[in-house]
Design a protein around this motif. Structure first.
Motif, PDB file in Angstrom:
ATOM      1  N   ARG A   7       0.833  -1.214   0.000  1.00  0.00           N
ATOM      2  CA  ARG A   7       0.000   0.000   0.000  1.00  0.00           C
ATOM      3  C   ARG A   7       0.860   1.254   0.000  1.00  0.00           C
ATOM      4  O   ARG A   7       0.542   2.226  -0.684  1.00  0.00           O
ATOM      5  CB  ARG A   7      -0.940  -0.003   1.195  1.00  0.00           C
ATOM      6  CG  ARG A   7      -2.102  -0.945   1.040  1.00  0.00           C
ATOM      7  CD  ARG A   7      -2.974  -0.925   2.260  1.00  0.00           C
ATOM      8  NE  ARG A   7      -4.149  -1.760   2.085  1.00  0.00           N
ATOM      9  CZ  ARG A   7      -4.842  -2.270   3.083  1.00  0.00           C
ATOM     10  NH1 ARG A   7      -4.489  -2.031   4.339  1.00  0.00           N
ATOM     11  NH2 ARG A   7      -5.896  -3.024   2.840  1.00  0.00           N
ATOM     12  N   ALA A   8       1.961   1.238   0.749  1.00  0.00           N
ATOM     13  CA  ALA A   8       2.854   2.404   0.789  1.00  0.00           C
ATOM     14  C   ALA A   8       3.486   2.651  -0.579  1.00  0.00           C
ATOM     15  O   ALA A   8       3.683   3.804  -0.983  1.00  0.00           O
ATOM     16  CB  ALA A   8       3.938   2.198   1.844  1.00  0.00           C
ATOM     17  N   LYS A   9       3.784   1.584  -1.313  1.00  0.00           N
ATOM     18  CA  LYS A   9       4.378   1.740  -2.641  1.00  0.00           C
ATOM     19  C   LYS A   9       3.349   2.170  -3.682  1.00  0.00           C
ATOM     20  O   LYS A   9       3.703   2.778  -4.690  1.00  0.00           O
ATOM     21  CB  LYS A   9       5.069   0.435  -3.054  1.00  0.00           C
ATOM     22  CG  LYS A   9       6.296   0.166  -2.190  1.00  0.00           C
ATOM     23  CD  LYS A   9       6.923  -1.169  -2.437  1.00  0.00           C
ATOM     24  CE  LYS A   9       8.106  -1.342  -1.487  1.00  0.00           C
ATOM     25  NZ  LYS A   9       8.787  -2.602  -1.647  1.00  0.00           N
ATOM     26  N   LEU A  10       2.081   1.879  -3.426  1.00  0.00           N
ATOM     27  CA  LEU A  10       1.004   2.289  -4.336  1.00  0.00           C
ATOM     28  C   LEU A  10       0.489   3.695  -4.018  1.00  0.00           C
ATOM     29  O   LEU A  10      -0.124   4.333  -4.869  1.00  0.00           O
ATOM     30  CB  LEU A  10      -0.156   1.290  -4.258  1.00  0.00           C
ATOM     31  CG  LEU A  10       0.116  -0.118  -4.769  1.00  0.00           C
ATOM     32  CD1 LEU A  10      -1.043  -1.036  -4.421  1.00  0.00           C
ATOM     33  CD2 LEU A  10       0.354  -0.109  -6.262  1.00  0.00           C
ATOM     34  N   ALA A  11       0.733   4.178  -2.802  1.00  0.00           N
ATOM     35  CA  ALA A  11       0.191   5.466  -2.349  1.00  0.00           C
ATOM     36  C   ALA A  11       0.563   6.657  -3.239  1.00  0.00           C
ATOM     37  O   ALA A  11      -0.292   7.497  -3.509  1.00  0.00           O
ATOM     38  CB  ALA A  11       0.603   5.729  -0.905  1.00  0.00           C
ATOM     39  N   PRO A  12       1.807   6.786  -3.726  1.00  0.00           N
ATOM     40  CA  PRO A  12       2.125   7.947  -4.565  1.00  0.00           C
ATOM     41  C   PRO A  12       1.279   8.040  -5.838  1.00  0.00           C
ATOM     42  O   PRO A  12       1.174   9.098  -6.433  1.00  0.00           O
ATOM     43  CB  PRO A  12       3.603   7.741  -4.926  1.00  0.00           C
ATOM     44  CG  PRO A  12       4.145   6.855  -3.867  1.00  0.00           C
ATOM     45  CD  PRO A  12       3.003   5.986  -3.453  1.00  0.00           C
ATOM     46  N   PHE A  13       0.653   6.934  -6.228  1.00  0.00           N
ATOM     47  CA  PHE A  13      -0.162   6.906  -7.433  1.00  0.00           C
ATOM     48  C   PHE A  13      -1.657   6.964  -7.110  1.00  0.00           C
ATOM     49  O   PHE A  13      -2.491   6.834  -8.000  1.00  0.00           O
ATOM     50  CB  PHE A  13       0.138   5.632  -8.237  1.00  0.00           C
ATOM     51  CG  PHE A  13       1.592   5.461  -8.533  1.00  0.00           C
ATOM     52  CD1 PHE A  13       2.197   6.192  -9.543  1.00  0.00           C
ATOM     53  CD2 PHE A  13       2.372   4.599  -7.781  1.00  0.00           C
ATOM     54  CE1 PHE A  13       3.546   6.045  -9.812  1.00  0.00           C
ATOM     55  CE2 PHE A  13       3.724   4.447  -8.042  1.00  0.00           C
ATOM     56  CZ  PHE A  13       4.310   5.179  -9.062  1.00  0.00           C
ATOM     57  N   GLY A  14      -1.985   7.124  -5.829  1.00  0.00           N
ATOM     58  CA  GLY A  14      -3.382   7.163  -5.417  1.00  0.00           C
ATOM     59  C   GLY A  14      -4.051   5.798  -5.462  1.00  0.00           C
ATOM     60  O   GLY A  14      -5.272   5.710  -5.596  1.00  0.00           O
ATOM     61  N   LEU A  15      -3.267   4.721  -5.338  1.00  0.00           N
ATOM     62  CA  LEU A  15      -3.806   3.367  -5.479  1.00  0.00           C
ATOM     63  C   LEU A  15      -3.700   2.541  -4.200  1.00  0.00           C
ATOM     64  O   LEU A  15      -3.877   1.324  -4.236  1.00  0.00           O
ATOM     65  CB  LEU A  15      -3.062   2.630  -6.601  1.00  0.00           C
ATOM     66  CG  LEU A  15      -3.137   3.265  -7.987  1.00  0.00           C
ATOM     67  CD1 LEU A  15      -2.217   2.546  -8.951  1.00  0.00           C
ATOM     68  CD2 LEU A  15      -4.567   3.250  -8.486  1.00  0.00           C
ATOM     69  N   SER A  16      -3.456   3.169  -3.055  1.00  0.00           N
ATOM     70  CA  SER A  16      -3.225   2.400  -1.830  1.00  0.00           C
ATOM     71  C   SER A  16      -4.453   1.617  -1.382  1.00  0.00           C
ATOM     72  O   SER A  16      -4.314   0.606  -0.689  1.00  0.00           O
ATOM     73  CB  SER A  16      -2.754   3.312  -0.702  1.00  0.00           C
ATOM     74  OG  SER A  16      -3.732   4.280  -0.431  1.00  0.00           O
ATOM     75  N   ARG A  17      -5.631   2.022  -1.787  1.00  0.00           N
ATOM     76  CA  ARG A  17      -6.850   1.309  -1.377  1.00  0.00           C
ATOM     77  C   ARG A  17      -7.184   0.147  -2.308  1.00  0.00           C
ATOM     78  O   ARG A  17      -8.222  -0.486  -2.163  1.00  0.00           O
ATOM     79  CB  ARG A  17      -8.018   2.272  -1.319  1.00  0.00           C
ATOM     80  CG  ARG A  17      -7.826   3.297  -0.230  1.00  0.00           C
ATOM     81  CD  ARG A  17      -9.032   4.143  -0.066  1.00  0.00           C
ATOM     82  NE  ARG A  17      -8.781   5.114   0.993  1.00  0.00           N
ATOM     83  CZ  ARG A  17      -9.665   5.970   1.402  1.00  0.00           C
ATOM     84  NH1 ARG A  17     -10.863   5.990   0.860  1.00  0.00           N
ATOM     85  NH2 ARG A  17      -9.373   6.809   2.360  1.00  0.00           N
ATOM     86  N   MET A  18      -6.309  -0.118  -3.238  1.00  0.00           N
ATOM     87  CA  MET A  18      -6.526  -1.192  -4.191  1.00  0.00           C
ATOM     88  C   MET A  18      -6.573  -2.557  -3.507  1.00  0.00           C
ATOM     89  O   MET A  18      -7.291  -3.453  -3.928  1.00  0.00           O
ATOM     90  CB  MET A  18      -5.393  -1.160  -5.210  1.00  0.00           C
ATOM     91  CG  MET A  18      -5.644  -1.895  -6.452  1.00  0.00           C
ATOM     92  SD  MET A  18      -4.371  -1.427  -7.639  1.00  0.00           S
ATOM     93  CE  MET A  18      -3.466  -2.921  -7.682  1.00  0.00           C
ATOM     94  N   ILE A  19      -5.802  -2.722  -2.444  1.00  0.00           N
ATOM     95  CA  ILE A  19      -5.838  -3.955  -1.667  1.00  0.00           C
ATOM     96  C   ILE A  19      -6.768  -3.707  -0.495  1.00  0.00           C
ATOM     97  O   ILE A  19      -6.466  -2.923   0.395  1.00  0.00           O
ATOM     98  CB  ILE A  19      -4.440  -4.364  -1.171  1.00  0.00           C
ATOM     99  CG1 ILE A  19      -3.510  -4.573  -2.359  1.00  0.00           C
ATOM    100  CG2 ILE A  19      -4.517  -5.617  -0.326  1.00  0.00           C
ATOM    101  CD1 ILE A  19      -2.097  -4.879  -1.964  1.00  0.00           C
ATOM    102  N   ALA A  20      -7.905  -4.375  -0.520  1.00  0.00           N
ATOM    103  CA  ALA A  20      -8.940  -4.149   0.487  1.00  0.00           C
ATOM    104  C   ALA A  20      -9.024  -5.340   1.434  1.00  0.00           C
ATOM    105  O   ALA A  20      -8.846  -6.485   1.023  1.00  0.00           O
ATOM    106  CB  ALA A  20     -10.286  -3.918  -0.195  1.00  0.00           C
ATOM    107  N   ALA A  21      -9.311  -5.045   2.696  1.00  0.00           N
ATOM    108  CA  ALA A  21      -9.520  -6.092   3.690  1.00  0.00           C
ATOM    109  C   ALA A  21     -10.990  -6.483   3.679  1.00  0.00           C
ATOM    110  O   ALA A  21     -11.867  -5.630   3.546  1.00  0.00           O
ATOM    111  CB  ALA A  21      -9.112  -5.599   5.068  1.00  0.00           C
TER     112      ALA A  21
END
Length: 143
Positions: free
Chosen positions: A98-112
């Motif tokens: 999620r931290a690596k996806l955050a700069p692209f606005g994609l951190s919520r892509m992996i959902a619990a």
């Protein structure tokens, strides 16, 4: 893990929403930017991308074999690595991705999932990375 049949083809690329996973490089890209995934992070994201929207259990995401039948003694059923409980290990890997996806606005892509496990929530629509990089809209002129 058994090897696939000789006639089974494993794709080199797999799309996970706006992330393109590359099996040869064992990394993912958003547009032209590599994410710098660690090997276990890549494996977790690859597993999620193979079944988008489907809840995957902790055991499946960590690559453990299916749970033994309940008749097995509790000590043999534990999902433990030396010094680490598998839930903490999964949480750590998900947080890193999620931290690596955050700069692209994609951190919520992996959902619990409320029932446990995680799933890939990669909606179709405008590219979040492009929206995050786009300049703010200009205010409309009056009159």
């Amino acid at each position: 893990m058994p090897f696939p049949d000789a006639d089974t083809r494993i794709p080199r690329f797999l799309e996970a929403g706006e992330v393109r996973l590359d099996l040869v490089h064992r990394d993912g890209r958003v547009e032209a930017c590599w994410l710098g995934l660690r090997p276990r992070e890549f494996e977790l994201l690859w597993r999620l991308a193979r079944k988008p929207g489907e809840r995957l259990t902790r055991r499946h995401l960590l690559g453990y074999p299916p749970a033994p039948p309940p008749a097995t003694p509790p000590a043999a059923r534990r999902c433990v690595r030396p010094g680490r409980e598998c839930g903490g290990l999964l949480a750590l890997r998900v947080a890193r991705i999620r931290a690596k996806l955050a700069p692209f606005g994609l951190s919520r892509m992996i959902a619990a999932d409320a029932r446990g496990g995680h799933f890939l929530d990669a909606p179709d629509g405008p590219c979040a990375a492009a929206l995050a990089a786009a300049p703010p809209p200009r205010p409309a002129r009056a009159g």
